[in-house]
Write an enzyme that holds these catalytic residues in place. Structure first.
Site: not given
Ligand code: DON
Length: 303
Positions: A65, A68, A192, A238, A256
Site C-alpha cells: 500500500s 498508493k 493495482y 487506516y 502489509v
Molecule cells: O490490496 C490489498 O489488499 C493489498 N495488495 C495491499 C494492502 C495493504 O498494503 C494494506 N496496508 N497495510
C-alpha cells in the site's frame, strides 16, 4: 542533533532485534507468509542528501500500500483537483479493505489510501492508457524519485494478489456499478495488483520519499506535497492513523509487506521495514522504531 543519527539508528536496531513479540506477517498470499519476521531495516535521508541506515537495508520487500502514495502523485498529475470528485479526503476509521462505507456514500471512497480509494486513484491514473503503460510511468516516477533504476515488480506477488483479491474485485465492481470506475474492474485491478507488488529496499524507499519532504528531486508542486502529507497523516494507517499521529507525530504510509514511509517535512524521509503486523495491518516494530526515532530527534510536526 543529526550527528547522533547513526548511533540512534544502531540503538533502535539493537532494541528491535531483541524483541520477541514482533507481530504477524501478512498471510493472505504465500509470498508474504513465507517472509522471516526476524528482519528489520531502518533508513533516513536528511535534507542535505546524506543517508544513514541500520539493519537489513539491502533486502527488497513488497511495498504494497505504500505504492498508493506514488499512484496518487501520478493521478493528480493527470487530473488535478478533478480527482477529488471521485475520492474523498476523510479518515475512514475502518479497515483498509472495508466495503461498509461504500454503499452509504454511493461508491465514492472516503480517501485515496483505503483500498477502494486506491483502486479509484489507479483507475484515474490509467487515464486511457493500458496498464502496462501506467506501470511504466509509475516505475519511471519511483526510479527518478529514488535515483535508482533497480526497482521492479514481483510478478509472483502480482499473480497471487490477483488470485486472492476477491474483496478488491467486490470493491471495484461496486464502484463500477456507481459509475466511479472508468475502466473494466479486471483492468484497473490488474494495474493495482502490479503496483502493490513493487519491491524496494528501505534504502531505496527512503530516497524515493525525498520528493515528499520538500527536497530534490522536485517531482510535484509544493502544494501537492503538503496535501499528500496531510492525507498520509490522517489516512495513511487506516483505522490506526490516529494512533500513529499520536505516537509518531509525522505523516506516514504503511503497507502489509511491513514497510512504512514516514516524512519529517523539511527534515527527512524515513523508511522502516519489519514484516510482522499489528491488528490494523501496519508494521508493529516499524511503528515502534519510528516512534523512538522521532522522539529522540524531536521531529514531530506538532512542535
Ligand atoms: O490490496 C490489498 O489488499 C493489498 N495488495 C495491499 C494492502 C495493504 O498494503 C494494506 N496496508 N497495510
Amino acid at each position: 542533533m543529526t550527528e547522533a543519527i547513526p548511533a540512534i539508528l544502531e540503538e533502535i536496531r539493537a532494541e528491535m532485534a531483541a524483541r520477541t513479540d514482533r507481530g504477524t506477517p501478512a498471510d493472505y498470499i504465500p509470498e508474504l507468509a513465507a517472509i522471516d519476521p526476524g528482519q528489520f531495516g531502518l533508513s533516513v535521508v536528511l535534507a542535505d542528501g546524506s543517508q544513514h541506515s541500520a539493519g537489513d537495508t539491502a533486502i527488497p520487500f513488497s511495498i504494497q500500500s505504500i505504492s498508493k502514495v506514488f499512484a496518487l502523485a501520478i493521478a493528480l498529475g493527470h487530473h488535478g483537483d478533478r480527482l477529488w470528485a471521485r475520492v474523498g479526503r476523510e479518515p475512514s476509521g475502518l479497515a483498509f479493505n472495508s466495503i461498509l462505507q461504500l454503499e452509504h456514500e454511493r461508491g465514492i471512497p472516503r480517501n485515496p489510501f483505503i483500498n477502494a480509494g486506491a483502486i479509484v486513484v489507479t483507475d484515474a491514473a490509467l487515464a486511457g492508457h493500458a496498464p502496462r503503460e501506467y506501470l511504466g510511468e509509475l516505475l519511471t516516477f519511483i526510479r527518478a524519485a529514488a535515483g535508482d533504476e533497480d526497482v521492479h515488480i514481483n510478478a509472483d506477488v502480482a499473480r497471487s494478489e490477483t488470485e486472492t483479491g476477491h474483496r478488491n474485485f467486490a470493491l471495484a465492481h461496486f464502484m463500477r456499478a456507481h459509475g466511479n470506475l472508468t475502466n473494466a474492474p479486471e483492468l484497473a485491478l490488474g494495474a493495482y495488483f502490479h503496483q502493490c507488488a513493487i519491491e524496494m529496499t528501505v534504502d531505496q524507499l527512503a530516497r524515493a520519499g525525498r520528493f515528499l519532504m520538500g527536497a530534490r528531486p522536485r517531482l510535484i508542486s509544493a502544494d501537492r506535497v503538503r496535501r499528500i502529507n496531510a492525507l498520509m497523516l490522517t489516512c495513511g494507517h487506516y483505522d490506526g492513523s490516529g494512533d500513529f499521529a499520536f505516537r509518531v507525530g509525522l505523516p506516514g504510509k504503511s503497507g502489509v509487506g511491513g514497510g512504512i514511509l514516514v516524512i519529517a517535512p523539511g527534515r527527512a524521509s524515513i523508511a522502516v521495514w519489519s514484516p510482522g503486523l499489528n491488528e490494523q495491518g501496519n508494521s508493529k516494530l516499524g511503528t515502534e522504531a519510528v516512534e523512538m526515532l522521532a522522539r529522540r530527534l524531536g521531529w514531530s510536526i506538532f512542535g
